[in-house]
Motif scaffolding. Structure first.
Motif, PDB file in Angstrom:
ATOM      1  N   ASP A 136       0.820  -1.221   0.000  1.00  0.00           N
ATOM      2  CA  ASP A 136       0.000   0.000   0.000  1.00  0.00           C
ATOM      3  C   ASP A 136       0.853   1.270   0.000  1.00  0.00           C
ATOM      4  O   ASP A 136       0.333   2.378   0.092  1.00  0.00           O
ATOM      5  CB  ASP A 136      -0.961   0.002   1.203  1.00  0.00           C
ATOM      6  N   HIS A 137       2.175   1.113  -0.116  1.00  0.00           N
ATOM      7  CA  HIS A 137       3.077   2.270  -0.141  1.00  0.00           C
ATOM      8  C   HIS A 137       3.679   2.395  -1.536  1.00  0.00           C
ATOM      9  O   HIS A 137       3.837   1.399  -2.230  1.00  0.00           O
ATOM     10  CB  HIS A 137       4.189   2.067   0.893  1.00  0.00           C
ATOM     11  N   THR A 138       3.996   3.625  -1.953  1.00  0.00           N
ATOM     12  CA  THR A 138       4.676   3.814  -3.238  1.00  0.00           C
ATOM     13  C   THR A 138       5.980   3.032  -3.256  1.00  0.00           C
ATOM     14  O   THR A 138       6.719   3.017  -2.278  1.00  0.00           O
ATOM     15  CB  THR A 138       4.939   5.315  -3.483  1.00  0.00           C
ATOM     16  N   GLN A 139       6.236   2.370  -4.374  1.00  0.00           N
ATOM     17  CA  GLN A 139       7.409   1.512  -4.511  1.00  0.00           C
ATOM     18  C   GLN A 139       8.622   2.330  -4.994  1.00  0.00           C
ATOM     19  O   GLN A 139       8.482   3.469  -5.429  1.00  0.00           O
ATOM     20  CB  GLN A 139       7.091   0.373  -5.486  1.00  0.00           C
ATOM     21  N   TYR A 140       9.793   1.708  -4.934  1.00  0.00           N
ATOM     22  CA  TYR A 140      11.030   2.437  -5.262  1.00  0.00           C
ATOM     23  C   TYR A 140      11.035   2.981  -6.697  1.00  0.00           C
ATOM     24  O   TYR A 140      11.302   4.166  -6.918  1.00  0.00           O
ATOM     25  CB  TYR A 140      12.258   1.529  -5.086  1.00  0.00           C
ATOM     26  N   VAL A 141      10.785   2.106  -7.679  1.00  0.00           N
ATOM     27  CA  VAL A 141      10.944   2.553  -9.063  1.00  0.00           C
ATOM     28  C   VAL A 141       9.922   3.652  -9.420  1.00  0.00           C
ATOM     29  O   VAL A 141      10.302   4.663 -10.031  1.00  0.00           O
ATOM     30  CB  VAL A 141      10.909   1.358 -10.051  1.00  0.00           C
ATOM     31  N   PRO A 142       8.654   3.519  -9.036  1.00  0.00           N
ATOM     32  CA  PRO A 142       7.732   4.631  -9.306  1.00  0.00           C
ATOM     33  C   PRO A 142       8.178   5.957  -8.677  1.00  0.00           C
ATOM     34  O   PRO A 142       7.964   7.033  -9.275  1.00  0.00           O
ATOM     35  CB  PRO A 142       6.414   4.148  -8.686  1.00  0.00           C
ATOM     36  N   ALA A 143       8.815   5.912  -7.515  1.00  0.00           N
ATOM     37  CA  ALA A 143       9.306   7.163  -6.911  1.00  0.00           C
ATOM     38  C   ALA A 143      10.434   7.750  -7.763  1.00  0.00           C
ATOM     39  O   ALA A 143      10.523   8.967  -7.949  1.00  0.00           O
ATOM     40  CB  ALA A 143       9.782   6.916  -5.478  1.00  0.00           C
ATOM     41  N   VAL A 144      11.289   6.882  -8.302  1.00  0.00           N
ATOM     42  CA  VAL A 144      12.367   7.363  -9.171  1.00  0.00           C
ATOM     43  C   VAL A 144      11.768   7.924 -10.469  1.00  0.00           C
ATOM     44  O   VAL A 144      12.207   8.962 -10.983  1.00  0.00           O
ATOM     45  CB  VAL A 144      13.363   6.221  -9.490  1.00  0.00           C
ATOM     46  N   GLN A 145      10.742   7.258 -10.974  1.00  0.00           N
ATOM     47  CA  GLN A 145      10.085   7.751 -12.192  1.00  0.00           C
ATOM     48  C   GLN A 145       9.444   9.121 -11.945  1.00  0.00           C
ATOM     49  O   GLN A 145       9.412   9.961 -12.844  1.00  0.00           O
ATOM     50  CB  GLN A 145       9.037   6.737 -12.665  1.00  0.00           C
ATOM     51  N   ALA A 146       8.953   9.325 -10.724  1.00  0.00           N
ATOM     52  CA  ALA A 146       8.386  10.636 -10.386  1.00  0.00           C
ATOM     53  C   ALA A 146       9.461  11.711 -10.471  1.00  0.00           C
ATOM     54  O   ALA A 146       9.240  12.799 -11.025  1.00  0.00           O
ATOM     55  CB  ALA A 146       7.777  10.599  -8.984  1.00  0.00           C
ATOM     56  N   VAL A 147      10.646  11.411  -9.948  1.00  0.00           N
ATOM     57  CA  VAL A 147      11.748  12.372 -10.020  1.00  0.00           C
ATOM     58  C   VAL A 147      12.127  12.608 -11.481  1.00  0.00           C
ATOM     59  O   VAL A 147      12.307  13.758 -11.921  1.00  0.00           O
ATOM     60  CB  VAL A 147      12.962  11.869  -9.197  1.00  0.00           C
ATOM     61  N   PHE A 148      12.211  11.539 -12.252  1.00  0.00           N
ATOM     62  CA  PHE A 148      12.504  11.667 -13.684  1.00  0.00           C
ATOM     63  C   PHE A 148      11.491  12.598 -14.364  1.00  0.00           C
ATOM     64  O   PHE A 148      11.855  13.502 -15.111  1.00  0.00           O
ATOM     65  CB  PHE A 148      12.489  10.280 -14.354  1.00  0.00           C
ATOM     66  N   ASN A 149      10.199  12.365 -14.103  1.00  0.00           N
ATOM     67  CA  ASN A 149       9.157  13.181 -14.749  1.00  0.00           C
ATOM     68  C   ASN A 149       9.314  14.657 -14.398  1.00  0.00           C
ATOM     69  O   ASN A 149       9.078  15.534 -15.230  1.00  0.00           O
ATOM     70  CB  ASN A 149       7.764  12.691 -14.331  1.00  0.00           C
ATOM     71  N   GLU A 150       9.737  14.925 -13.159  1.00  0.00           N
ATOM     72  CA  GLU A 150       9.929  16.326 -12.768  1.00  0.00           C
ATOM     73  C   GLU A 150      11.166  16.912 -13.441  1.00  0.00           C
ATOM     74  O   GLU A 150      11.174  18.084 -13.840  1.00  0.00           O
ATOM     75  CB  GLU A 150      10.000  16.429 -11.236  1.00  0.00           C
TER      76      GLU A 150
END
Ligand SMILES: *[C@@H]1O[C@H](CO)[C@@H](O)[C@H](O)[C@H]1NC(C)=O
Ligand SMILES: *[C@@H]1O[C@H](CO)[C@@H](O)[C@H](O)[C@H]1NC(C)=O
Ligand SMILES: *[C@@H]1O[C@H](CO)[C@@H](O)[C@H](O)[C@H]1NC(C)=O
Ligand SMILES: *[C@@H]1O[C@H](CO)[C@@H](O)[C@H](O)[C@H]1NC(C)=O
Ligand SMILES: *[C@@H]1O[C@H](CO)[C@@H](O)[C@H](O)[C@H]1NC(C)=O
Length: 457
Positions: free
Chosen positions: A140-154
């Protein structure tokens, strides 16, 4: 937390409270792991975020937020290379908590002074967690790779295109209120390059690889990487002429390391010979620039580096180590270098700091273990830990990917899409916690800049 086994402590003579150095036999895996356990223990004794009432992921003053991100990345490597799982809980907790309410390593406690590089060091640690199968967050928590993808998108959103100032690139600061808004530094762009290359390899999505290439081309196009693979610190924006005339020509080891590793990932993903050439070229420059008599050395500031600069050579060694896994043929060149570092670095662990095990605190200058002017602290421990654990790089699996064992499932939808890079979010009192963590780098960049200007005359 589990501390070094009592057997280790007895072996060190510490149960008798004798001051002692850290014994290390690089030929003996158990000796390497024991030495690493002691250095890791001393490093983690600076960490208070796991205590009731403290915030997971933060180091106490005077350590900056980004350095904590780097420290947890070093602990992820520590686990992968030594197999010691004692610190899994606090490390995972920190990597999860610092994603913040926006799941992008840019939460309101730190956002007012956010540098693209600060965010990038946390993102790279999360990426490493995915690549080394570090225990994933609960479902139920954001996973590692999606968090990295969020940084990439920014990063993509903040990228200035051709025709904009300096014809592209990321600025150092994310928001116009931060000191460094007028500077496009190589490490921020290096974070973008490194993260994009690794996401491309991990997800097999070419969009990431294309971005990595675009970032490399910009950095090279501005001559921040020159034909000898010397990698410079960054370029300043002159708002009067709306051009980027000046360059800080200083070479720092972490810039060399981040591009070396990113290029190695690109080679591994594409098989293109140009990336191999770049890997070899950067390695040549690294050996010439950042080693003295074969021992790692930060040429611009050693031994009197500031709290940020003190930590750079540890990252360099970790990135060199992973390069051996990604570019076949580099192991024979790099591994002997790592062995020499481990021996020289462990020999400095004879100090007594205000915490940790007496007689085992590590120094900063590996070329001369009796030179203690570099002091003791998190960065000094982190460097030596890197030197010791990376000797074991030949024993572990290559970085995972979705096709090859990865368990961190990707989700390219993360990140704030509505962020205006020119307007920071409203400042809250909580922001003060994060304020100031870039100031130290800033003054040195400025000094370096003026020095190089006078040298250019
Ligand atoms: C601190 O770390 C220990 C050992 O890793 C863990 O068991 C504990 O849950 C952590 N404390 C908090 C408050 O999370
Ligand atoms: C932000 O600061 C508050 C107050 O110290 C703390 O409770 C919270 O956990 C912090 N959030 C993050 C993501 O660090
Ligand atoms: C990429 O790395 C893997 C794992 O080390 C290796 O087997 C493979 O040959 C590498 N790919 C290339 C193109 O060198
Ligand atoms: C090593 O450092 C010590 C202490 O600063 C100094 O006295 C000594 O001359 C140095 N040795 C070399 C070879 O530079
Ligand atoms: C590949 O990555 C891009 C950039 O984040 C994204 O827009 C796209 O949806 C991804 N493609 C797939 C198949 O996941």
């Amino acid at each position: 937390m589990k501390w070094p086994s009592s057997a280790t402590l007895v072996a060190l003579g510490l149960l008798n409270n004798m001051a002692s150095a850290i014994p290390l036999d690089v030929e003996d895996e158990d000796s390497v792991k024991d030495a690493a356990a002691t250095v890791a223990f001393d490093m983690m004794s600076y960490y208070t975020g796991n205590r009731t009432g403290d915030t997971p992921g933060f180091l106490p003053d005077p350590y900056y937020w980004w350095l904590a991100g780097a420290m947890f990345g070093t602990m992820v490597d520590y686990r992968q290379l030594t197999g010691d799982r004692s610190y899994d809980d606090p490390v995972r907790q920190a990597l999860m908590h610092q994603m913040g309410e926006t799941n992008d390593y840019n939460h309101q406690n730190v956002t007012s002074q956010m540098g693209n590089d600060d965010q990038g060091f946390w993102a790279m640690s999360a990426m490493l967690a995915a690549e080394t199968l570090f225990p994933d967050p609960p479902e139920d928590h954001t996973q590692y790779v999606p968090a990295v993808q969020a940084v990439f998108n920014e990063y993509v959103m903040r990228w200035e295109d051709e025709g904009d100032l300096c014809d592209g690139g990321l600025r150092w600061q994310v928001y116009s209120t931060g000191e460094g808004w007028d500077y496009k530094n190589t490490i921020s762009n290096g974070c973008f390059f490194n993260v994009a290359a690794r996401l491309g390899r991990y997800t097999a999505n070419d969009t990431y690889l294309e971005w990595a290439e675009r970032v490399w081309d910009w950095v090279e196009g501005r001559d921040l990487i020159n034909e000898n693979y010397e990698i410079r610190d960054g370029t300043h924006i002159d708002f009067d002429t709306m051009t980027c005339p000046g360059m800080d020509r200083n070479q720092w080891s972490y810039n060399a390391g981040i591009f070396l590793h990113g290029a190695a990932v690109m080679y591994n993903s594409t098989g293109e010979s140009i990336w191999r050439e770049r890997v070899e070229g950067i390695l040549d420059n690294i050996e010439e620039e950042f080693f003295r008599d074969g021992i790692a050395f930060e040429p611009i500031c050693e031994p009197l580096c500031n709290r940020d600069q003190l930590s750079f050579k540890g990252y360099l060694l970790r990135w060199m180590a992973w390069t051996t896994q990604l570019v076949p043929g580099t192991y024979d060149r790099i591994h002997p270098v790592l062995i020499r570092q481990a021996e020289a670095a462990a020999a400095t662990c004879i100090g007594t700091a205000d915490r940790g095990i007496p007689g085992t605190a590590c120094g900063f200058s590996w070329t001369n273990s009796s030179d203690t002017r570099g002091g003791y602290g998190v960065a000094q421990q982190m460097n030596v830990l890197a030197a010791i654990i990376t000797t074991l790089i030949g024993n572990v699996d290559p970085p995972a990917s979705l096709e090859n064992g990865g368990t961190s499932i990707d989700d390219p939808s993360g990140g704030r899409r509505d962020e205006s890079p020119y307007q920071p979010p409203p400042i809250t009192t909580a922001d003060r916690v994060g304020a100031g963590f870039v100031t130290a780098i800033y003054c040195c960049v400025a000094i370096g800049f003026f020095t190089s200007l006078s040298m250019m005359k």
